[in-house]
Motif scaffolding. Structure first.
Motif, PDB file in Angstrom:
ATOM      1  N   HIS A  68       0.925  -1.242  -0.107  1.00  0.00           N
ATOM      2  CA  HIS A  68      -0.071  -0.050   0.091  1.00  0.00           C
ATOM      3  C   HIS A  68       0.835   1.179  -0.001  1.00  0.00           C
ATOM      4  N   ILE A  71       2.258   1.602  -3.379  1.00  0.00           N
ATOM      5  CA  ILE A  71       1.536   2.256  -4.322  1.00  0.00           C
ATOM      6  C   ILE A  71       1.285   3.786  -4.194  1.00  0.00           C
ATOM      7  N   THR A 102      -2.505  -3.989  -9.950  1.00  0.00           N
ATOM      8  CA  THR A 102      -2.569  -2.678  -9.711  1.00  0.00           C
ATOM      9  C   THR A 102      -1.303  -2.035 -10.303  1.00  0.00           C
ATOM     10  N   ASN A 128     -10.104   3.237 -12.479  1.00  0.00           N
ATOM     11  CA  ASN A 128      -9.337   2.985 -11.141  1.00  0.00           C
ATOM     12  C   ASN A 128      -9.304   4.146 -10.216  1.00  0.00           C
ATOM     13  N   ASP A 130     -10.206   4.055  -7.254  1.00  0.00           N
ATOM     14  CA  ASP A 130     -10.039   3.396  -5.972  1.00  0.00           C
ATOM     15  C   ASP A 130      -8.352   3.331  -5.697  1.00  0.00           C
ATOM     16  N   ILE A 131      -7.532   3.551  -6.731  1.00  0.00           N
ATOM     17  CA  ILE A 131      -6.107   3.381  -6.700  1.00  0.00           C
ATOM     18  C   ILE A 131      -5.579   4.868  -6.595  1.00  0.00           C
TER      19      ILE A 131
END
Length: 228
Positions: A68, A71, A102, A128, A130-131
Motif C-alpha cells: 500500500h 502504491i 494494480t 481505477n 480506488d487506486i
C-alpha cells in the motif's frame, strides 16, 4: 552546585531527510520512511530522495515490504511528471510485484501520459479511482502536466483538444479558461472555440539555416576549384 547530578546529553533530533542523508541503508529508518510517505500524501508534499531510499530498503528487507505504501509512492511519482520519477521508482520494485494488476494499471497510466494519450489516460483513470483517490491532488497534478505538454506543442489549439487533455468540459471549462485568460496570458479566438497559448521557446517554429549559409565564404572559395 555540589552534589548536582550531570544531565545526560540530549540525543539530536533529525528530520527524515537528514536520516536518509546520514545512513540511507539503515533498515531501522523504514518505519520513519513509511510514515513520511503518509505525511507527503496528507500534506501534498513530495520527496523523491526519501521515497527512493524506502524502495531500496525494501529490496534488502522484502519481508517488510508494504504494498500500500509502494502504491502511494508510485502515484506521487506520476504526479511529478514530466520528471522521470515514476520510472526511477519502478526500477526498484521487484518484477513479481510489477506483474500484479494494480502495478500494471499504474504502468499503463504512465505510458498514456508519457505518450500524450490523454483521452485514454482519463478513461483508464476513471476505471481505477480506488487506486488514485488515496492521494489528494492527483487530478490537478495531471491536469498541470497536460497543460505543460500542450503549451510546448501548440500556439493555438481547438477548445475540444484542451477539454480532452484536462478532462474538463462545459461550465467548468469556461471558468478554467476565464482564469487562464485573466492570470496566465491565454487568449480566446473564434468565439472561444480556439485557445491561444503564450509563446515560449518550445512552441515557436525554428527556422533551420541552410547548410551552405553556415559555411564561411573563404571555405566555399577553396571548394569551388576542386569541383571544376
Amino acid at each position: 552546585m555540589p552534589g548536582a547530578q550531570a544531565q545526560p546529553p540530549q540525543q539530536p533530533i533529525y528530520t527524515i531527510e537528514q536520516l536518509v542523508a546520514l545512513n540511507p541503508y539503515n533498515p531501522d529508518i523504514l518505519p520513519d520512511l513509511e510514515s513520511y510517505v503518509d505525511e507527503q500524501v496528507a500534506t501534498q508534499t513530495y520527496s523523491l530522495d526519501c521515497n527512493l531510499c524506502l524502495l531500496r530498503l525494501y529490496q534488502f528487507q522484502p519481508a517488510r515490504m508494504n504494498v500500500h505504501i509502494i502504491i502511494k509512492v508510485l502515484v506521487k511519482a506520476l504526479m511529478a511528471l514530466p520528471a522521470t520519477d515514476f520510472n526511477l521508482c519502478m526500477f526498484l520494485i521487484p518484477e513479481r510485484l510489477q506483474m500484479e494488476e494494480t502495478f500494471l494499471t499504474l504502468a499503463t497510466l504512465a505510458h498514456f501520459l508519457e505518450t500524450s494519450r490523454f483521452r485514454e489516460f482519463w478513461d483508464e483513470a476513471n476505471r481505477n479511482r480506488d487506486i488514485l483517490e488515496v492521494v489528494p491532488g492527483f487530478e490537478q497534478a495531471i491536469q498541470g502536466y497536460a497543460i505543460h505538454v500542450l503549451s510546448i506543442t501548440y500556439q493555438r489549439l481547438p477548445r475540444s483538444i484542451l477539454a480532452e487533455a484536462i478532462n474538463v468540459e462545459g461550465l467548468s471549462l469556461d471558468k478554467f479558461l476565464e482564469h487562464q485568460v485573466n492570470n496566465n496570458g491565454w487568449a480566446l479566438e473564434k468565439g472561444g472555440k480556439v485557445v491561444v497559448l503564450p509563446l515560449n521557446e518550445d512552441n515557436q517554429p525554428v527556422l533551420r539555416r541552410n547548410t551552405a549559409d553556415s559555411i564561411p565564404l573563404e571555405h566555399v572559395a577553396k571548394i569551388l576549384p576542386v569541383l571544376v
